[in-house]
Design a protein around this motif. Structure first.
Motif, short mmCIF file in Angstrom:
data_model
loop_
_atom_site.label_atom_id
_atom_site.label_comp_id
_atom_site.label_asym_id
_atom_site.label_seq_id
_atom_site.Cartn_x
_atom_site.Cartn_y
_atom_site.Cartn_z
N ALA A 46 0.83 -1.21 0.00
CA ALA A 46 0.00 0.00 0.00
C ALA A 46 0.87 1.26 0.00
N GLN A 47 1.95 1.23 0.76
CA GLN A 47 2.88 2.37 0.78
C GLN A 47 3.53 2.57 -0.60
N THR A 48 3.84 1.48 -1.26
CA THR A 48 4.42 1.55 -2.61
C THR A 48 3.42 2.16 -3.59
N LEU A 49 2.15 1.79 -3.44
CA LEU A 49 1.10 2.38 -4.27
C LEU A 49 1.07 3.90 -4.07
N TRP A 50 1.13 4.32 -2.83
CA TRP A 50 1.09 5.76 -2.53
C TRP A 50 2.29 6.48 -3.15
N ILE A 51 3.46 5.85 -3.09
CA ILE A 51 4.67 6.45 -3.67
C ILE A 51 4.50 6.61 -5.18
N HIS A 52 4.01 5.56 -5.85
CA HIS A 52 3.84 5.62 -7.30
C HIS A 52 2.75 6.62 -7.69
N LEU A 53 1.73 6.73 -6.86
CA LEU A 53 0.69 7.74 -7.13
C LEU A 53 1.26 9.15 -7.04
N ASN A 54 2.08 9.38 -6.04
CA ASN A 54 2.71 10.70 -5.88
C ASN A 54 3.69 11.01 -7.01
N GLU A 55 4.37 9.97 -7.49
CA GLU A 55 5.30 10.18 -8.60
C GLU A 55 4.59 10.38 -9.93
N GLY A 227 1.89 -4.38 -9.08
CA GLY A 227 1.47 -4.58 -10.46
C GLY A 227 0.55 -5.77 -10.62
N ILE A 228 0.89 -6.87 -9.95
CA ILE A 228 0.07 -8.07 -10.04
C ILE A 228 -1.33 -7.83 -9.46
N ILE A 229 -1.38 -7.21 -8.29
CA ILE A 229 -2.67 -6.91 -7.65
C ILE A 229 -3.48 -5.94 -8.49
N SER A 230 -2.81 -4.98 -9.11
CA SER A 230 -3.51 -4.00 -9.94
C SER A 230 -4.16 -4.66 -11.14
N ILE A 231 -3.44 -5.58 -11.78
CA ILE A 231 -3.99 -6.29 -12.94
C ILE A 231 -5.22 -7.10 -12.52
N GLY A 232 -5.09 -7.83 -11.40
CA GLY A 232 -6.22 -8.62 -10.92
C GLY A 232 -7.42 -7.77 -10.55
#
Length: 258
Positions: A46-55, A227-232
């Motif tokens: 979830a933290q990685t998602l937040w980082i990629h959203l901010n980027e 990425g895997i969770i996002s695709i699913g």
């Protein structure tokens, strides 16, 4: 109020398996059966998602992947529907084409990547072509299998009443194959998402598949899991939307059966 309660209950039942999955994932990491460095926690993902959203790169990757899947799916369905009708309606055509369809259906799309690069280059056309290939062969099988399962009684009755072949096709076969079209669409959608990472092996700089591949080069397991969770998740949301559309479009069948 009753509808709201039912909707809430349905949402709860739908969310329950994912809650169990998250709990199991967390417990598996805590038990130490798997090295924690090899299994990021749900919180870390979830933290990685937040980082990629901010980027700003995450939504771009999502958009590129959705765009490719939708294009490949639409093009595959536009060809699969008429081909499915043709094969299902004419037995000689089915006998001739069926072995070819089953031959190409068995070929994994990833095996065609070198040919796609040679003939189509490394641009978007090659990526969409691979998704088109996967979608078409998944959908056409469902289409013609659905057509040949339609009871011939309806056709004989229509002929007895003086209907022409065109009228039988338009007023009998076409309405009765709508559920099969929608099923073919759902099957093709799942296959397209399953083929996405393979299609984005073709020199993709953006997209969820590309994000996973780039992360694997740096052993970035958090981004790989993201990425895997996002695709699913995207595939699930699109399938739910298609199911709701299908229920509305074929509701007349349930009424007719009762």
């Amino acid at each position: 109020m009753n509808k709201s309660s039912n909707a809430l209950a349905n949402f709860g039942w739908a969310a329950l398996p994912f809650i169990f999955l998250l709990v199991f994932w967390s417990l598996l990491r805590m038990t130490g059966l798997i090295n924690p460095t090899l299994l990021p926690s749900p919180t870390e993902v979830a933290q990685t998602l937040w980082i990629h959203l901010n980027e700003g790169d995450y939504l771009i990757n999502v958009w590129m992947s959705v765009q490719r899947v939708v294009l490949g799916l639409v093009m595959g369905m536009l060809l699969a529907v008429p081909v499915g009708f043709l094969i299902g309606w004419y037995k000689p055509v089915r006998r001739f084409v069926d072995p070819l369809i089953n031959f190409f259906r068995a070929l994994p799309p990833i095996a065609l990547i070198p040919l796609a690069i040679v003939y189509l280059g490394i641009g978007e056309v090659a990526k969409v072509a691979i998704l088109f290939y996967a979608s078409f062969f998944a959908a056409v099988i469902v289409m013609y299998e659905g057509m040949i399962q339609i009871s011939p009684v309806y056709i004989r009755v229509a002929r007895t009443l003086g209907a022409t072949d065109l009228e039988i096709f338009r007023k009998v076969m076409l309405p009765m194959t709508v559920p099969h079209m929608l099923t073919a669409l759902r099957v093709a959608l799942g296959v397209a998402w399953a083929t996405l990472v393979a299609s984005e092996l073709v020199a993709a700089q953006q997209g969820l598949g590309a994000m996973i591949q780039n992360a694997s080069a740096f052993f970035d397991l958090r981004t790989i899991y993201l990425g895997i969770i996002s695709i699913g998740a995207l595939a699930l949301l699109m399938d739910i939307a298609l199911r709701r559309i299908s229920n509305r479009l074929v509701s007349w069948q349930d009424k007719a059966e009762h």
